[in-house]
Design a protein around this motif. Structure first.
Motif, PDB file in Angstrom:
ATOM      1  N   CYS A  51       0.833  -1.216   0.000  1.00 58.39           N
ATOM      2  CA  CYS A  51       0.000   0.000   0.000  1.00 58.39           C
ATOM      3  C   CYS A  51       0.859   1.254   0.000  1.00 58.39           C
ATOM      4  O   CYS A  51       0.574   2.221  -0.717  1.00 58.39           O
ATOM      5  N   HIS A  58      -8.316   2.056  -4.241  1.00 60.53           N
ATOM      6  CA  HIS A  58      -9.327   1.003  -4.148  1.00 60.53           C
ATOM      7  C   HIS A  58      -8.600  -0.324  -3.894  1.00 60.53           C
ATOM      8  O   HIS A  58      -7.474  -0.513  -4.363  1.00 60.53           O
ATOM      9  N   MET A  59      -9.278  -1.229  -3.163  1.00 60.25           N
ATOM     10  CA  MET A  59      -8.633  -2.508  -2.834  1.00 60.25           C
ATOM     11  C   MET A  59      -9.667  -3.630  -2.822  1.00 60.25           C
ATOM     12  O   MET A  59     -10.797  -3.456  -2.353  1.00 60.25           O
ATOM     13  N   CYS A  61      -9.424  -8.081  -2.061  1.00 58.82           N
ATOM     14  CA  CYS A  61      -8.598  -9.242  -1.774  1.00 58.82           C
ATOM     15  C   CYS A  61      -9.344 -10.495  -2.236  1.00 58.82           C
ATOM     16  O   CYS A  61     -10.487 -10.721  -1.830  1.00 58.82           O
ATOM     17  N   ASN A 104     -11.242  -2.675   6.157  1.00 58.64           N
ATOM     18  CA  ASN A 104     -12.214  -2.093   5.203  1.00 58.64           C
ATOM     19  C   ASN A 104     -11.839  -2.413   3.748  1.00 58.64           C
ATOM     20  O   ASN A 104     -11.983  -1.583   2.854  1.00 58.64           O
ATOM     21  N   ILE A 105     -11.366  -3.651   3.559  1.00 55.22           N
ATOM     22  CA  ILE A 105     -11.058  -4.163   2.219  1.00 55.22           C
ATOM     23  C   ILE A 105     -12.047  -5.276   1.914  1.00 55.22           C
ATOM     24  O   ILE A 105     -12.309  -6.130   2.760  1.00 55.22           O
ATOM     25  N   ARG A 106     -12.553  -5.279   0.715  1.00 55.05           N
ATOM     26  CA  ARG A 106     -13.553  -6.278   0.342  1.00 55.05           C
ATOM     27  C   ARG A 106     -12.894  -7.628   0.056  1.00 55.05           C
ATOM     28  O   ARG A 106     -11.911  -7.718  -0.676  1.00 55.05           O
ATOM     29  N   CYS A 262     -15.410  -0.706  -3.767  1.00 57.56           N
ATOM     30  CA  CYS A 262     -14.084  -1.143  -3.330  1.00 57.56           C
ATOM     31  C   CYS A 262     -13.137   0.016  -3.025  1.00 57.56           C
ATOM     32  O   CYS A 262     -11.923  -0.156  -2.978  1.00 57.56           O
ATOM     33  N   TRP A 264     -10.959   2.199  -0.841  1.00 56.46           N
ATOM     34  CA  TRP A 264     -10.319   1.854   0.434  1.00 56.46           C
ATOM     35  C   TRP A 264     -10.427   3.029   1.398  1.00 56.46           C
ATOM     36  O   TRP A 264      -9.810   4.072   1.189  1.00 56.46           O
ATOM     37  N   ARG A 265     -11.234   2.827   2.438  1.00 52.04           N
ATOM     38  CA  ARG A 265     -11.420   3.846   3.474  1.00 52.04           C
ATOM     39  C   ARG A 265     -11.070   3.231   4.834  1.00 52.04           C
ATOM     40  O   ARG A 265     -11.956   2.867   5.619  1.00 52.04           O
ATOM     41  N   PRO A 266      -9.798   3.070   5.122  1.00 57.42           N
ATOM     42  CA  PRO A 266      -9.405   2.458   6.397  1.00 57.42           C
ATOM     43  C   PRO A 266      -9.769   3.347   7.582  1.00 57.42           C
ATOM     44  O   PRO A 266      -9.647   4.574   7.506  1.00 57.42           O
TER      45      PRO A 266
END
Length: 295
Positions: A51, A58-59, A61, A104-106, A262, A264-266
């Motif tokens: 990262c 956007h992420m 897995c 917060n990763i799909r 997707c 990415w909003r950690p």
């Protein structure tokens, strides 16, 4: 969305790498309650490093969902040579997905397909809208390279990556992405346990593909090949076609994901709580630095 980029993560590749990188001399990291966490810890370390290196907006897995797929239906021996997972790794298969969700990763996976196929499908869908980075240790993924898709091969050591676009692929491997499928059809894959054409190695296969472009081109010019090569191919013709099918990543898995799904909003507080529960205290500061770097 010109500045958007999605990172598609080969979850199993990172998890297994994390397990073996953090099992020094048989020592397995565990929580005080005895839960093994070494693979998940390594997974998170690798993910955070990627990262910071590639700054995805956007992420996703992707995961294998069991050992039975459409490939095992085609060939009983597919991946049949693989040993059982270490006992300490088994409880971490579900734990890592919980951690991915906590970041917060799909998570994505579909029974009957491999993670590769999910990644291939999503790379084509999302590649129409943004740049795609495929994070893996698996060279099979090189067949996915195109104008918007780069394949990032993890190498030994932190922050050590080989990033392949079409130009680098051609320069380093002398092949296009599509030709990588035919390469595997010819030489097989020992890790996936399919044989290819007996007696044809990578050097010979690459030379044939450079000259004749594809398996179909090679077969159309069999009479021009050296007698020994022609004989080997003719003897294994059915296996050649089967291995090409097995090597092909399908990009038509029945799944979809929009960019909005997707992003990415950690959430730093949520992640800190999760890491403290897993006794990943040394990673709390690291994830904070990563979030700051990519935001």
């Amino acid at each position: 969305m010109s500045e958007s980029r999605v990172m598609l993560v080969d979850g199993m590749a990172l998890l297994f790498r994390g397990y073996y990188a953090n099992a020094y001399g048989g020592y397995i990291r565990k929580t005080k309650d005895g839960l093994p966490t070494n693979a998940v810890y390594g997974f998170v370390k690798y993910l955070l490093d990627a990262c910071r290196t590639f700054n995805p907006t956007h992420m996703i897995c992707c995961w294998d969902m069991g050992s039975t797929t459409f490939r095992t239906d085609k060939f009983d021996g597919y991946k049949a040579n693989r040993p059982a997972a270490p006992a300490e790794l088994i409880p971490q298969f579900e734990l890592v997905k919980e951690v991915v969700s906590g970041l917060n990763i799909r998570n994505v996976g579909l029974a009957g397909y491999e993670a590769d196929d999910c990644i291939g499908t999503l790379s084509r869908q999302l590649g129409e809208l943004m740049d795609v980075y495929v994070l893996t240790g698996d060279h099979d993924m090189l067949q996915l390279v195109d104008e918007r898709v780069k394949v990032v091969i993890m190498k030994k050591g932190p922050s050590n990556y080989a990033v392949y676009d079409a130009a680098k692929l051609l320069e380093e491997k002398q092949l296009t992405a599509k030709q990588f499928i035919d390469l595997k059809g010819l030489v097989g894959d020992t890790s996936d346990n399919y044989p290819g054409v007996k007696g044809i190695g990578e050097k010979t296969a690459t030379k044939l593909l450079v000259e004749y472009e594809s398996i179909d081109g090679i077969l159309a010019n069999l009479d021009l090949l050296p007698k020994s090569v022609k004989t080997k191919i003719e003897a294994d013709l059915d296996m050649l076609h089967l291995c090409r099918e097995l090597a092909t990543i399908t990009c038509q898995v029945p799944l979809s994901c929009t960019p909005e799904e997707c992003i990415w909003r950690p959430e730093q507080a949520k992640i800190a709580e999760l890491f403290e529960r897993l006794e990943f205290n040394s990673l709390v500061k690291e994830v904070s630095c990563t979030i700051t770097a990519v935001s």
